[in-house]
Design a protein around this motif. Structure first.
Motif, mmCIF file in Angstrom:
data_model
loop_
_atom_site.group_PDB
_atom_site.id
_atom_site.type_symbol
_atom_site.label_atom_id
_atom_site.label_comp_id
_atom_site.label_asym_id
_atom_site.label_seq_id
_atom_site.Cartn_x
_atom_site.Cartn_y
_atom_site.Cartn_z
ATOM 1 N N TRP A 1 -8.178 -7.023 13.912
ATOM 2 C CA TRP A 1 -7.882 -6.928 12.494
ATOM 3 C C TRP A 1 -9.183 -7.126 11.711
ATOM 4 C CZ3 TRP A 1 -2.917 -6.974 9.837
ATOM 5 C CH2 TRP A 1 -1.816 -6.857 10.695
ATOM 6 N N ALA B 1 -7.617 -9.792 1.750
ATOM 7 C CA ALA B 1 -6.776 -8.789 2.422
ATOM 8 C C ALA B 1 -7.076 -8.807 3.913
ATOM 9 C CB ALA B 1 -7.041 -7.399 1.867
ATOM 10 N N ARG B 2 -6.172 -8.252 4.694
ATOM 11 C CA ARG B 2 -6.428 -8.026 6.118
ATOM 12 C C ARG B 2 -5.864 -6.657 6.476
ATOM 13 N NH1 ARG B 2 -2.123 -10.881 10.200
ATOM 14 N NH2 ARG B 2 -0.302 -9.828 9.352
ATOM 15 N N ILE B 3 -6.498 -5.996 7.432
ATOM 16 C CA ILE B 3 -6.116 -4.626 7.786
ATOM 17 C C ILE B 3 -6.064 -4.519 9.312
ATOM 18 C CG2 ILE B 3 -6.715 -2.166 7.553
ATOM 19 C CD1 ILE B 3 -8.549 -4.445 5.291
ATOM 20 N N PRO B 4 -4.995 -3.927 9.851
ATOM 21 C CA PRO B 4 -4.913 -3.793 11.310
ATOM 22 C C PRO B 4 -6.026 -2.897 11.841
ATOM 23 C CG PRO B 4 -2.794 -3.246 10.275
ATOM 24 C CD PRO B 4 -3.814 -3.344 9.175
ATOM 25 N N PHE C 1 -7.330 0.063 14.585
ATOM 26 C CA PHE C 1 -6.701 1.306 15.010
ATOM 27 C C PHE C 1 -5.924 1.122 16.300
ATOM 28 C CE2 PHE C 1 -9.814 2.789 12.067
ATOM 29 C CZ PHE C 1 -9.097 3.741 11.377
ATOM 30 N N PRO D 1 1.767 -1.646 16.057
ATOM 31 C CA PRO D 1 2.501 -1.958 14.823
ATOM 32 C C PRO D 1 3.441 -3.136 15.040
ATOM 33 C CG PRO D 1 2.560 0.398 15.278
ATOM 34 C CD PRO D 1 1.941 -0.260 16.483
ATOM 35 N N ASP D 2 3.464 -4.037 14.080
ATOM 36 C CA ASP D 2 4.260 -5.251 14.243
ATOM 37 C C ASP D 2 5.522 -5.257 13.382
ATOM 38 O OD1 ASP D 2 2.050 -7.370 12.265
ATOM 39 O OD2 ASP D 2 2.955 -5.423 11.901
ATOM 40 N N ALA D 3 5.869 -4.120 12.863
ATOM 41 C CA ALA D 3 7.141 -3.972 12.136
ATOM 42 C C ALA D 3 7.540 -2.510 12.274
ATOM 43 C CB ALA D 3 6.960 -4.335 10.668
ATOM 44 N N SER D 4 8.783 -2.201 12.109
ATOM 45 C CA SER D 4 9.180 -0.787 12.256
ATOM 46 C C SER D 4 10.353 -0.469 11.344
ATOM 47 C CB SER D 4 9.537 -0.503 13.699
ATOM 48 O OG SER D 4 10.594 -1.342 14.097
ATOM 49 N N VAL E 1 -4.891 6.820 8.618
ATOM 50 C CA VAL E 1 -3.753 5.909 8.788
ATOM 51 C C VAL E 1 -3.456 5.243 7.449
ATOM 52 C CG1 VAL E 1 -2.803 3.964 10.067
ATOM 53 C CG2 VAL E 1 -4.494 5.430 11.152
ATOM 54 N N HIS F 1 -1.498 2.212 6.159
ATOM 55 C CA HIS F 1 -0.779 0.989 6.508
ATOM 56 C C HIS F 1 0.024 0.546 5.284
ATOM 57 C CE1 HIS F 1 -3.223 0.455 10.145
ATOM 58 N NE2 HIS F 1 -4.295 0.692 9.417
ATOM 59 N N GLU G 1 2.071 3.777 8.908
ATOM 60 C CA GLU G 1 2.455 2.650 9.759
ATOM 61 C C GLU G 1 2.927 1.458 8.936
ATOM 62 O OE1 GLU G 1 2.694 2.514 12.899
ATOM 63 O OE2 GLU G 1 1.393 4.063 13.738
ATOM 64 N N PRO G 2 4.048 0.857 9.325
ATOM 65 C CA PRO G 2 4.455 -0.382 8.660
ATOM 66 C C PRO G 2 3.619 -1.539 9.194
ATOM 67 C CG PRO G 2 5.962 0.119 10.452
ATOM 68 C CD PRO G 2 4.945 1.242 10.425
ATOM 69 N N VAL G 3 3.352 -2.521 8.353
ATOM 70 C CA VAL G 3 2.613 -3.699 8.807
ATOM 71 C C VAL G 3 3.248 -4.918 8.145
ATOM 72 C CG1 VAL G 3 0.860 -3.256 7.051
ATOM 73 C CG2 VAL G 3 0.332 -4.805 8.921
ATOM 74 N N LEU H 1 -0.375 -7.628 4.691
ATOM 75 C CA LEU H 1 -1.781 -7.273 4.469
ATOM 76 C C LEU H 1 -2.505 -8.402 3.735
ATOM 77 C CD1 LEU H 1 -1.407 -3.496 3.432
ATOM 78 C CD2 LEU H 1 -2.409 -4.342 5.558
ATOM 79 N N ALA I 1 -7.029 4.004 5.973
ATOM 80 C CA ALA I 1 -8.128 3.840 6.916
ATOM 81 C C ALA I 1 -8.309 5.074 7.777
ATOM 82 C CB ALA I 1 -7.861 2.627 7.803
ATOM 83 N N SER I 2 -9.493 5.200 8.320
ATOM 84 C CA SER I 2 -9.843 6.325 9.168
ATOM 85 C C SER I 2 -11.107 5.922 9.912
ATOM 86 C CB SER I 2 -10.089 7.547 8.271
ATOM 87 O OG SER I 2 -10.482 8.650 9.030
ATOM 88 N N ARG I 3 -11.221 6.318 11.167
ATOM 89 C CA ARG I 3 -12.320 5.807 11.982
ATOM 90 C C ARG I 3 -13.711 6.008 11.363
ATOM 91 N NH1 ARG I 3 -11.179 3.679 16.854
ATOM 92 N NH2 ARG I 3 -9.215 4.315 17.775
ATOM 93 N N TRP J 1 -14.663 4.888 4.987
ATOM 94 C CA TRP J 1 -14.395 3.575 4.401
ATOM 95 C C TRP J 1 -12.890 3.325 4.417
ATOM 96 C CZ3 TRP J 1 -17.795 0.230 1.393
ATOM 97 C CH2 TRP J 1 -19.137 0.642 1.400
ATOM 98 N N THR J 2 -12.517 2.063 4.523
ATOM 99 C CA THR J 2 -11.120 1.647 4.390
ATOM 100 C C THR J 2 -10.921 1.144 2.963
ATOM 101 O OG1 THR J 2 -10.877 1.029 6.715
ATOM 102 C CG2 THR J 2 -9.417 -0.075 5.148
ATOM 103 N N VAL K 1 -8.090 -0.799 0.286
ATOM 104 C CA VAL K 1 -6.842 -1.545 0.136
ATOM 105 C C VAL K 1 -6.421 -1.466 -1.334
ATOM 106 C CG1 VAL K 1 -5.681 -3.773 0.461
ATOM 107 C CG2 VAL K 1 -7.589 -3.139 1.955
#
Lengths: 126, 126
Positions: A68, A114-117, A119, A123-126, B5, B7, B46-48, B51, B63-65, B68-69, B71
């Motif tokens: 993260w 903030a925090r961001i997962p 790649f 995923p920890d929720a669905s 992605v 989130h 994606e659900p998270v 954040l 986000a993308s590899r 820049w990410t 929020v």
């Protein structure tokens, strides 16, 4: 183990402080100096022009490919350097970047922006 | 072109709103539905669970590899879905994720919480 990157905003100014170098640049210098003194393997400290957290100087982001990403604000340009490096070391010691709450430095608990997962984060929720 | 992605924090609650599903979960559902309707290639939504931007619901991270990410917070659980997808499409159309200010949706200009360089970003200060 993935390299950890500590992005340090060098544009941050402390409120009402117009001195140069800016608080963010001072924090960056303090971090580089402290990291050199301590010797921190696997850590890259990078200056960045703006992390867009302008209301909560000083700010840093801690990132790693498989972990993260965390963004922290309200950091002191001088006093925080050692604490940040301690927090980053704990981060680097985890597989996913999630340090148990009690083990986080007080500055990181209060200053989280903030925090961001990653790649690779499942995923920890669905 | 790297996959993008989006989130979406599904834990976010609008202030004073105790209804279920939570505002964040509603935003996630609205985004999935709108993306399916529009057809958005190269986007993963994606659900998270959190954040850590709890004071500015609803929140998302883009986000993308190789980019820049970003929020964003202060998003409406229903009305923002289309705007977010438009903003994400502009983001995906850039090499580095930096969309010119004037081309950013108003929600993204006002709601930015933080931005973080990619691992491939060339440092822009030294």
């Amino acid at each position: 183990m993935s390299e950890t990157v500590l992005h340090v905003c060098t544009t941050c100014r402390s409120e009402g402080d117009t001195s140069e170098p800016r608080a963010g640049a001072r924090l960056f210098a303090a971090l580089r100096e402290e990291a050199e003194r301590l010797g921190v393997p696997g850590l890259r400290i990078e200056p960045v022009e703006c992390l867009s957290v302008c209301k909560r100087p000083c700010t840093v982001a801690v990132a790693s490919r498989d972990r993260w990403t965390y963004v922290y604000g309200d950091l002191d340009p001088v006093e925080s350097a050692r604490t940040i490096l301690e927090g980053v070391a704990r981060y680097a010691g985890t597989p996913d970047g999630i340090v148990p709450w009690r083990e986080r430095p007080q500055e990181f608990r209060k200053g989280v922006v903030a925090r961001i997962p990653s790649f690779t984060t499942v995923p920890d929720a669905s």
